[in-house]
Design a protein around this motif. Structure first.
Motif, PDB file in Angstrom:
ATOM      1  N   ASP A  87     -19.995  10.801 -17.707  1.00 33.63           N
ATOM      2  CA  ASP A  87     -21.414  10.170 -17.660  1.00 33.63           C
ATOM      3  C   ASP A  87     -22.372  11.375 -18.952  1.00 33.63           C
ATOM      4  O   ASP A  87     -23.190  10.681 -19.340  1.00 33.63           O
ATOM      5  CB  ASP A  87     -21.580  12.168 -17.112  1.00 33.63           C
ATOM      6  CG  ASP A  87     -21.516  11.274 -14.761  1.00 33.63           C
ATOM      7  OD1 ASP A  87     -21.522  10.199 -14.762  1.00 33.63           O
ATOM      8  OD2 ASP A  87     -22.290  12.413 -14.123  1.00 33.63           O
ATOM      9  N   ALA A  88     -21.333  11.166 -19.459  1.00 31.70           N
ATOM     10  CA  ALA A  88     -21.771  12.489 -20.901  1.00 31.70           C
ATOM     11  C   ALA A  88     -21.585  11.272 -22.298  1.00 31.70           C
ATOM     12  O   ALA A  88     -22.736  10.935 -22.304  1.00 31.70           O
ATOM     13  CB  ALA A  88     -21.126  13.547 -21.278  1.00 31.70           C
ATOM     14  N   ASN A  89     -20.976  10.642 -21.649  1.00 34.69           N
ATOM     15  CA  ASN A  89     -20.394   9.178 -22.764  1.00 34.69           C
ATOM     16  C   ASN A  89     -21.571   8.352 -22.146  1.00 34.69           C
ATOM     17  O   ASN A  89     -22.198   7.955 -23.541  1.00 34.69           O
ATOM     18  CB  ASN A  89     -18.771   8.814 -22.528  1.00 34.69           C
ATOM     19  CG  ASN A  89     -18.099   9.477 -23.485  1.00 34.69           C
ATOM     20  OD1 ASN A  89     -18.474  10.567 -24.234  1.00 34.69           O
ATOM     21  ND2 ASN A  89     -16.742   9.298 -22.443  1.00 34.69           N
ATOM     22  N   ALA A  90     -21.746   7.965 -21.066  1.00 37.94           N
ATOM     23  CA  ALA A  90     -22.966   6.956 -20.253  1.00 37.94           C
ATOM     24  C   ALA A  90     -24.334   7.222 -21.536  1.00 37.94           C
ATOM     25  O   ALA A  90     -24.752   6.699 -21.609  1.00 37.94           O
ATOM     26  CB  ALA A  90     -22.658   6.790 -19.044  1.00 37.94           C
ATOM     27  N   ALA A  91     -24.218   8.630 -21.370  1.00 34.73           N
ATOM     28  CA  ALA A  91     -25.826   9.057 -21.520  1.00 34.73           C
ATOM     29  C   ALA A  91     -25.860   9.018 -22.390  1.00 34.73           C
ATOM     30  O   ALA A  91     -27.217   8.799 -23.225  1.00 34.73           O
ATOM     31  CB  ALA A  91     -26.171  10.350 -20.766  1.00 34.73           C
ATOM     32  N   ILE A  92     -25.335   9.907 -24.091  1.00 35.31           N
ATOM     33  CA  ILE A  92     -25.204   9.457 -24.870  1.00 35.31           C
ATOM     34  C   ILE A  92     -25.018   7.624 -25.705  1.00 35.31           C
ATOM     35  O   ILE A  92     -26.028   7.437 -26.410  1.00 35.31           O
ATOM     36  CB  ILE A  92     -24.569  10.024 -26.105  1.00 35.31           C
ATOM     37  CG1 ILE A  92     -24.000  11.556 -25.500  1.00 35.31           C
ATOM     38  CG2 ILE A  92     -24.078  10.000 -27.456  1.00 35.31           C
ATOM     39  CD1 ILE A  92     -23.264  12.258 -25.560  1.00 35.31           C
ATOM     40  N   SER A  93     -24.264   7.248 -25.055  1.00 35.59           N
ATOM     41  CA  SER A  93     -24.328   5.607 -25.515  1.00 35.59           C
ATOM     42  C   SER A  93     -25.937   5.344 -25.353  1.00 35.59           C
ATOM     43  O   SER A  93     -26.724   4.330 -26.286  1.00 35.59           O
ATOM     44  CB  SER A  93     -23.372   4.890 -24.115  1.00 35.59           C
ATOM     45  OG  SER A  93     -23.550   3.277 -24.913  1.00 35.59           O
ATOM     46  N   ALA A  94     -26.594   5.005 -24.027  1.00 36.68           N
ATOM     47  CA  ALA A  94     -27.778   5.070 -23.759  1.00 36.68           C
ATOM     48  C   ALA A  94     -28.490   5.818 -24.336  1.00 36.68           C
ATOM     49  O   ALA A  94     -30.227   4.690 -25.011  1.00 36.68           O
ATOM     50  CB  ALA A  94     -28.530   5.136 -22.078  1.00 36.68           C
ATOM     51  N   PHE A  95     -28.800   7.022 -24.886  1.00 37.88           N
ATOM     52  CA  PHE A  95     -29.659   7.539 -25.996  1.00 37.88           C
ATOM     53  C   PHE A  95     -29.769   6.378 -27.031  1.00 37.88           C
ATOM     54  O   PHE A  95     -30.701   6.261 -27.388  1.00 37.88           O
ATOM     55  CB  PHE A  95     -29.600   8.856 -25.963  1.00 37.88           C
ATOM     56  CG  PHE A  95     -30.389   9.772 -26.813  1.00 37.88           C
ATOM     57  CD1 PHE A  95     -31.029  10.098 -26.759  1.00 37.88           C
ATOM     58  CD2 PHE A  95     -29.734   9.935 -27.925  1.00 37.88           C
ATOM     59  CE1 PHE A  95     -31.440  10.943 -26.643  1.00 37.88           C
ATOM     60  CE2 PHE A  95     -30.082  10.366 -29.118  1.00 37.88           C
ATOM     61  CZ  PHE A  95     -32.027  11.492 -28.017  1.00 37.88           C
ATOM     62  N   ALA A  96     -28.459   6.653 -27.617  1.00 33.92           N
ATOM     63  CA  ALA A  96     -28.726   5.996 -28.853  1.00 33.92           C
ATOM     64  C   ALA A  96     -28.614   4.249 -29.121  1.00 33.92           C
ATOM     65  O   ALA A  96     -28.794   3.909 -29.627  1.00 33.92           O
ATOM     66  CB  ALA A  96     -26.748   5.383 -28.899  1.00 33.92           C
ATOM     67  N   GLU A  97     -28.789   3.814 -28.128  1.00 33.50           N
ATOM     68  CA  GLU A  97     -29.247   2.670 -27.347  1.00 33.50           C
ATOM     69  C   GLU A  97     -30.469   2.529 -27.064  1.00 33.50           C
ATOM     70  O   GLU A  97     -31.197   1.391 -27.766  1.00 33.50           O
ATOM     71  CB  GLU A  97     -28.488   1.773 -26.465  1.00 33.50           C
ATOM     72  CG  GLU A  97     -27.388   1.427 -26.670  1.00 33.50           C
ATOM     73  CD  GLU A  97     -26.665   0.666 -25.331  1.00 33.50           C
ATOM     74  OE1 GLU A  97     -27.344   1.025 -24.426  1.00 33.50           O
ATOM     75  OE2 GLU A  97     -25.447   0.380 -25.485  1.00 33.50           O
ATOM     76  N   GLY A  98     -31.372   3.778 -26.862  1.00 30.11           N
ATOM     77  CA  GLY A  98     -32.430   3.701 -26.965  1.00 30.11           C
ATOM     78  C   GLY A  98     -33.450   3.552 -26.333  1.00 30.11           C
ATOM     79  O   GLY A  98     -34.761   3.569 -25.254  1.00 30.11           O
ATOM     80  N   SER A  99     -33.034   2.710 -24.757  1.00 27.46           N
ATOM     81  CA  SER A  99     -32.736   2.233 -23.162  1.00 27.46           C
ATOM     82  C   SER A  99     -31.704   2.350 -22.352  1.00 27.46           C
ATOM     83  O   SER A  99     -30.501   2.573 -22.769  1.00 27.46           O
ATOM     84  CB  SER A  99     -33.566   0.780 -23.467  1.00 27.46           C
ATOM     85  OG  SER A  99     -31.854  -0.255 -23.674  1.00 27.46           O
ATOM     86  N   ALA A 100     -31.959   1.893 -21.359  1.00 33.04           N
ATOM     87  CA  ALA A 100     -31.369   3.034 -20.024  1.00 33.04           C
ATOM     88  C   ALA A 100     -30.691   1.131 -19.485  1.00 33.04           C
ATOM     89  O   ALA A 100     -31.087   0.427 -20.249  1.00 33.04           O
ATOM     90  CB  ALA A 100     -31.915   3.086 -18.854  1.00 33.04           C
TER      91      ALA A 100
END
Length: 105
Positions: free
Chosen positions: A92-105
């Motif tokens: 969940d942490a990795n997914a949230a950070i990845s989405a945050f880095a991309e700037g969108s869900a």
């Protein structure tokens, strides 16, 4: 799709942190009443509906990461260490950070 759910993930995360502190985001798509005091905002239907509408578009990890980044001024890496130290999901942490880095869900 509402203006809230259409907003970029980082924007929704920032809105969540702002609304949690009873601050009306300057770029928020809904008009919130000007009220004196957090207690009045807490009890106001429009403020509570706005907070719920934003948070309904975020999962727990995204909400937490947004708080750490926008309110606590910490890095995603610091948040991830804290998140995992509390027994929360690394994926969940990795997914949230990845989405945050991309700037969108």
């Amino acid at each position: 799709m509402s203006a809230i759910s259409a907003a970029p993930l980082q924007t929704r995360m920032r809105w969540s942190a702002d609304l949690n502190c009873f601050r009306a985001p300057s770029d928020f798509p809904l008009q919130l009443p000007e009220l004196d005091g957090d207690r009045k905002k807490f009890e106001d239907t429009k403020w509570s509906e706005a907070f719920k509408a934003v948070n309904d578009t975020l999962n727990d990890a995204e909400t937490s990461l947004g708080w750490w980044v926008f309110e606590l001024k910490r890095t995603p890496a610091e948040w991830k260490s804290w998140w995992i130290s509390r027994g929360r999901s690394r994926s969940d942490a990795n997914a949230a950070i990845s989405a945050f880095a991309e700037g969108s869900a």
